[in-house]
Scaffold this active site. Structure first.
Site, short mmCIF file in Angstrom:
data_model
loop_
_atom_site.label_atom_id
_atom_site.label_comp_id
_atom_site.label_asym_id
_atom_site.label_seq_id
_atom_site.Cartn_x
_atom_site.Cartn_y
_atom_site.Cartn_z
CB SER A 128 -0.10 1.64 1.20
OG SER A 128 1.20 1.86 0.62
CG ASP A 174 2.59 0.27 -1.59
OD1 ASP A 174 3.82 -0.03 -0.81
OD2 ASP A 174 2.51 1.05 -2.31
#
Length: 284
Positions: A128, A174
């Site tokens: 991420s 995320d």
């Protein structure tokens, strides 16, 4: 690291007077794949790796971006009047997307900035890096402009920008893990309601090992959006026979789960299995 990036900012932009530094972590998901955009549960934790930003206000509306990860590109210049997604903008589409999303929410950006970025998350590693960049951008906008937004708001703004500015139909996991992460804890998150619990992860005699396979991926250019579209279609198909709002239902709470499983086509059946697995932490 902070001293290093402040020194680099001075080298790139002339001096470091009036700068502020920010950080947002990457994340690893312990369990629950492809469930966050289906209203299911996920169990991520934030990492010590992430993205740093050094920022200084300008008096005009210009934006100057520099990344230590892409030094050869030099300073990328644009302005607050040019918040339009473009392939030529490269990595700056992510912070620009967050600025655009803030303005979509009615927050006025009245002046430009010089911004230096450095991230130590391997690009395309699945940890991420883009969400980390979006969240650190949100942090700095909140602070520099005095916007009244929560960290959860920053996660939602980051997701909105990635969905609508950068063209990736990602779920909330995320950005939520990056914005809401807590030291020595994972987050048990219900993505349908955004209710969550912090779960201690203190491993005295064990470690969580994250391995870099060196296989890069991009959510925007991969089949990720296809997978989400398939899941949306699977939900529509199931709604013709059962009364559900999302695929992320608890099998213990829904007596129709067996009936649903028999009618599911991949990938919905795979994700149903993920939902069962991620329901475990809530019952402990």
């Amino acid at each position: 690291m902070k001293e290093t990036i402040l020194k680099t900012f001075a080298e790139v932009f002339g001096d470091a007077e009036g700068t502020k530094a920010y950080f947002a972590p990457g994340r690893v998901n312990l369990i629950g794949e492809h469930t966050d955009y289906n209203g299911g549960h996920v169990f991520p934790c934030a990492l010590t790796m992430g993205t740093w930003a050094v920022v200084r206000n300008r008096e005009d509306r210009k934006l100057g971006f520099f990344s230590l990860n892409f030094e050869k590109l030099g300073i990328i210049e644009t302005s607050l009047d040019e918040l339009i997604p473009s392939k030529n903008a490269g990595w700056t589409n992510y912070p620009k997307g967050v600025m655009w999303a803030f303005e979509k929410r009615g927050y006025e950006l009245t002046h430009g900035m010089d911004i230096l970025i450095y991230g130590n998350i391997p690009n395309g590693s699945g940890l991420s890096s883009s969400a980390s960049l979006e969240v650190v951008t949100g942090y700095m906008l909140k602070d520099l402009y005095g916007f009244d937004v929560t960290n959860q708001d920053l996660a939602l703004i980051g997701q909105y920008s990635e969905n609508n500015y950068n063209g990736c139909n990602c779920g909330i996991m995320d950005q939520f893990a990056s914005a809401m992460g807590k030291k020595d804890h994972a987050i048990f998150l219900d993505t349908a309601t955004l209710s969550f619990e912090y779960a201690p992860v203190i491993l005295d005699s064990a470690k969580i090992v994250v391995t870099n396979s060196m296989v890069k991926h991009s959510l925007v250019t991969s089949a990720y959006n296809d997978r989400r579209n398939e899941s949306a279609q699977a939900l529509k198909d199931l709604q013709t026979v059962v009364d559900i709002k999302t695929l992320g239902i608890s099998p213990k709470k829904n007596s129709k789960h067996t009936k649903m499983q028999s009618k599911m086509r991949l990938p919905a059946r795979e994700e149903s299995t993920q939902f069962m697995r991620t329901s475990v932490p809530s019952r402990q």
